[in-house]
Every structure is written in C-alpha cells, then in structure tokens.
Design a protein around this motif. Structure first.
Motif, short mmCIF file in Angstrom:
data_model
loop_
_atom_site.label_atom_id
_atom_site.label_comp_id
_atom_site.label_asym_id
_atom_site.label_seq_id
_atom_site.Cartn_x
_atom_site.Cartn_y
_atom_site.Cartn_z
N UNK A 180 1.22 -1.08 0.02
CA UNK A 180 -0.15 -0.07 -0.17
C UNK A 180 0.92 1.04 -0.07
N UNK A 181 0.25 2.10 -0.30
CA UNK A 181 1.29 3.58 -0.76
C UNK A 181 2.67 3.39 -1.68
N UNK A 182 2.98 2.36 -2.46
CA UNK A 182 3.67 2.03 -2.81
C UNK A 182 2.95 2.55 -4.69
N UNK A 183 3.89 3.08 -5.11
CA UNK A 183 3.39 3.50 -6.50
C UNK A 183 3.88 2.89 -7.08
N UNK A 184 5.33 2.62 -7.51
CA UNK A 184 6.79 2.60 -8.38
C UNK A 184 7.36 1.93 -8.00
N UNK A 185 7.93 0.83 -8.71
CA UNK A 185 9.32 -0.76 -8.22
C UNK A 185 9.93 -0.61 -9.54
N UNK A 186 10.26 -2.26 -9.36
CA UNK A 186 10.77 -2.55 -10.82
C UNK A 186 10.32 -2.67 -11.67
N UNK A 187 8.80 -3.34 -12.53
CA UNK A 187 8.09 -3.16 -13.60
C UNK A 187 8.29 -1.79 -14.28
N UNK A 188 7.93 -2.34 -16.14
CA UNK A 188 7.49 -1.30 -16.56
C UNK A 188 7.06 -1.96 -17.75
N UNK A 189 7.05 -0.71 -18.58
CA UNK A 189 6.20 -0.84 -19.90
C UNK A 189 5.61 0.01 -20.40
N UNK A 190 5.72 0.05 -21.67
CA UNK A 190 5.78 0.92 -22.78
C UNK A 190 5.18 0.50 -24.13
N UNK A 191 4.52 1.45 -24.56
CA UNK A 191 4.13 1.14 -26.15
C UNK A 191 4.15 1.99 -26.79
N UNK A 192 4.83 2.41 -28.16
CA UNK A 192 5.19 3.68 -28.97
C UNK A 192 4.61 3.52 -30.07
N UNK A 193 4.48 4.36 -30.87
CA UNK A 193 4.28 4.48 -32.18
C UNK A 193 5.58 5.20 -32.84
N UNK A 194 6.01 4.06 -33.91
CA UNK A 194 7.27 3.97 -35.08
C UNK A 194 7.01 4.10 -36.22
N UNK A 195 7.95 4.14 -37.32
CA UNK A 195 8.13 3.81 -38.37
C UNK A 195 8.23 2.95 -39.02
N UNK A 196 8.23 1.89 -37.66
CA UNK A 196 8.20 0.45 -38.38
C UNK A 196 6.85 -0.54 -37.69
N UNK A 197 6.58 0.50 -36.88
CA UNK A 197 5.15 0.15 -36.60
C UNK A 197 4.65 0.13 -35.35
N UNK A 198 3.72 -0.09 -34.45
CA UNK A 198 3.30 -0.65 -33.11
C UNK A 198 4.48 -1.76 -32.26
#
Length: 405
Positions: free
Chosen positions: A176-194
C-alpha cells in the motif's frame, strides 16, 4: 475507579447528555479512519465516553468518580478527529469535571482540583498529539503526491488508441502507498509499426527505479530508429551495461532485466516478439481461444550478455488476427499465490473467456488476482493489453467473467 471523598452537600441540579458532532469545514480528519458506519462509531467514541462518565458519576455512590472516562475522551479524539473536535472534547471533559464537583459540593477540595488538572493536562497532550498526527498525514500526502508524479514521469499512461490499436496498461504495487517499483511497460508508434515493451528489473528500491528509467529511456530513443527488434534488444542490452558501469546503484554484476519486446506492423495482421527471459505473453482470440506465445529457444535477460553462452536474438512471428488481444505481464501475476500456496495461472483462468476490450480484460484480471491471493500480493504487477479491432464486430462483445460462477 479511584475513590474520592464524600461530598459536603448536593445542589440538586441535573446534567444533560453531551454530544459531539462532526465539524464542517476547516479542519479535516487527519486519521483517515475509513468510511461509513465504522467512521461514525469511531467519531462518536469521545462523546460516548463523556456521557458514560457523567452517567457513572451520577449513578454510583459519591465515593466513585468518572474521571478516567473524561481523561480518555480527548485521547481518543486526538488521532481520529480534527483539531477543532479534539479541543472541543477536552473543553467538554473539563467542564464535566467542574459540573460534577459543583453538584457534589467538592469544588475546592484537593482531589477535585487534582482531577481537573489531570483532565486538562491530558487534553493538552491530546491537542499536541493531534498536531503531530496531522503533520505526519500531511507529509504522507506529500510523499504520495511525489510518488504519483514520479510514476507519471517514468511510466506514463499510454493512449487508449495507438495506430488503430486499443491499448490499456495497469500497474499495481504489492505494498500500500507504493506507486512504482521495478516493473515497466511502454508502447510507442514508430515507422516500423507499434512497438511495445514489458519488463521486470531485478531488485527493489531506488536502484530498480533507476534501472527502469534507463531501460525505458533507451527503448523510447531506439524504437524510432532501430529497424529490427533484434537490434532494439541489443540497444537496451548496451544501455544497461553502460549505465551499470557508471552508477553504483545499478548492479553491473548481478543486475538484469527480464523483458518482452513486441512489434505490430501496420500493414499486416502479425505480431513479432523478442523474449529475454520474461513470462510468455498470451494471445486471446475473439472466440475465446487462448495461445501461449512461448519462444522457441529461451534467452538470457537483458544485462546478462556477458554470462555463459550468448544466444543471438531472433524475433518470432505469430498471427495477430482482428478481434484478438495481446496480454503481456510481469511475474507478479504468475507468482501470486493463494492461501494454499498455489500459483496463479493466467492461461488457465483466461482460456475460454471473452472481453469487450483491453480495459475490461485488465480490470477482470486484477480483480481475479485479488480474489486468488485474498488481497495479499507479494510482488508488483504490470499489465499491458493491446487489442486489434475486429472487422464488423459489434461495439461491445459478450462479456464472460474470469471466474465462472
């Protein structure tokens, strides 16, 4: 109860029942005691104690006193109520002591003065306690705000529509009350696709957060320029290795990051993945079928390229038909256990289920994990769902619960 001397005379006056209502405006409840009936009961305790002290004093022989009730009332109010209510409770408790001694004609006796001084002293301590609790609550609120800002900066919420795909992400901290740790995600639209990434950095604390920032920074820079997923994986590998030699907080020997990199081209219904030691993604089809996208050959996590035999990265391709949803997650999902120690199996729980979209999928999955663990998760969990809209399908398809009734 402590005995007191018998009264010299009585006045025949009557006393009423005291009540303390919730204060409106100004001070707020610093204690965060909850809501509903429980909060009302807790806030009524000081008034109940004062009323109980009055009743006890009036209904018992003169040698008994309700002073302990009056001393306890402001102490109960201090951590649970506002400053205004705490002060009012102390004043009313002190007045109750004076009133009872006036009724009993013992106002100027040493014991009466001692009781009054005791209640007033305890009330002063209660006011001091209230201020300390309030300042602590303000500091906690400030820390929460900083943590939320850090999360938005490091893990911004992706747009719900990216290049025609439906995207939803969710991060749930184990504590509880911990908002960020060692997990990650990212999504990006690029010239090669998403292009997308989901990963889990080894370790906890500030070092893990710094590693998350390094991986995400490298991904956002390289995703737009690196023509292949294999090359993108190598860019992330070099970024972690380089930063590990520069920063003491990043473990250059034992530090690593499991990660799945994905690419969804705009002109084909296919999905490409590079899996570096991460849990296998799942593909949920429109008819309820489920595919586990396991790599043909396991690979080492990012940051471990110098250890053991080096596997060359090879992107693998799967069909990604219309109406299907790709689910990526960290091991906080698969390592969630129930009371008997049984791990959560997302493939088994989701097979045969149909959801209107990625948002509903993540919501149902999070609720199901909480039911499975009884709310006692031991690791953070990052979820990313990407759906390809189906041609001609209804606006909202049939929804089936994750757990069958």
């Amino acid at each position: 109860m402590r005995r007191r001397p018998a009264p010299a005379r009585g006045t025949g006056q009557e006393s009423g029942v005291l009540g303390l209502g919730r204060q409106q405006g100004g001070d707020e409840d610093p204690g965060g005691t909850g809501s509903g009936a429980a909060r009302k009961v807790v806030r009524a305790l000081p008034a109940v104690l004062i009323a109980g002290g009055l009743a006890f004093d009036l209904l018992t022989p003169p040698s008994y006193t309700g002073s302990p009730f009056f001393s306890a009332a402001p102490l109960i109010a201090a951590p649970l109520s506002s400053l205004r209510v705490t002060v009012l409770t102390g004043v009313l408790a002190s007045l109750a002591v004076v009133l009872l001694h006036l009724l009993n004609g013992t106002t100027w006796q040493v014991e009466a003065l001692t009781e009054l001084v005791t209640v007033m002293t305890v009330s002063g301590l209660a006011i001091l306690t209230n201020r300390v609790v309030r300042r602590s609550g303000e500091r906690l609120a400030s820390a929460r705000g900083i943590a939320e800002a850090a999360q938005r900066a490091v893990l911004p919420e992706p747009a719900e529509r990216i290049a025609g795909l439906h995207v939803r992400a969710r991060y749930e901290a184990a504590q509880a009350d911990a908002f960020i740790g060692g997990d990650l995600y990212a999504v990006q639209d690029t010239p090669f696709g998403v292009r997308l990434a989901v990963g889990d950095v080894r370790g906890k604390g500030l070092g893990a957060v710094e590693a998350v920032a390094v991986v995400l920074g490298a991904f956002r820079e390289a995703a737009d320029t690196e023509p292949t997923l294999e090359g993108l994986a190598q860019r992330l590998e070099r970024a972690l290795t380089r930063e590990g030699t520069r920063r003491d907080s990043l473990d250059s020997v034992e530090g690593f990051t499991t990660c799945v990199l994905g690419e969804i081209p705009a002109d084909a219904q296919v999905l490409r993945l590079v899996n570096r030691g991460h849990p296998e993604p799942l593909l949920l089809h429109a008819d309820g079928r489920l595919s586990v996208l396991a790599p043909a050959e396991p690979a080492l996590p990012l940051g471990m390229g110098d250890l053991g035999r080096v596997w060359p990265d090879r992107a693998e391709e799967w069909p990604f038909p219309a109406g299907a949803t790709l689910l990526l997650y960290t091991d906080g999902l698969t390592e969630a256990r129930d009371a008997a120690g049984v791990f959560y199996d997302p493939a088994a729980r989701l097979s045969g289920r149909v959801f209107p979209g990625p948002g509903e999928l993540l919501g149902a999955l999070s609720s199901d994990v909480r039911r499975h663990t009884g709310g006692g998760a031991t690791d953070d969990m990052a979820l990313l769902a990407v759906g390809r809209p189906g041609e001609g399908e209804p606006e909202r398809r049939r929804t089936v619960p994750v757990v069958a009734p």
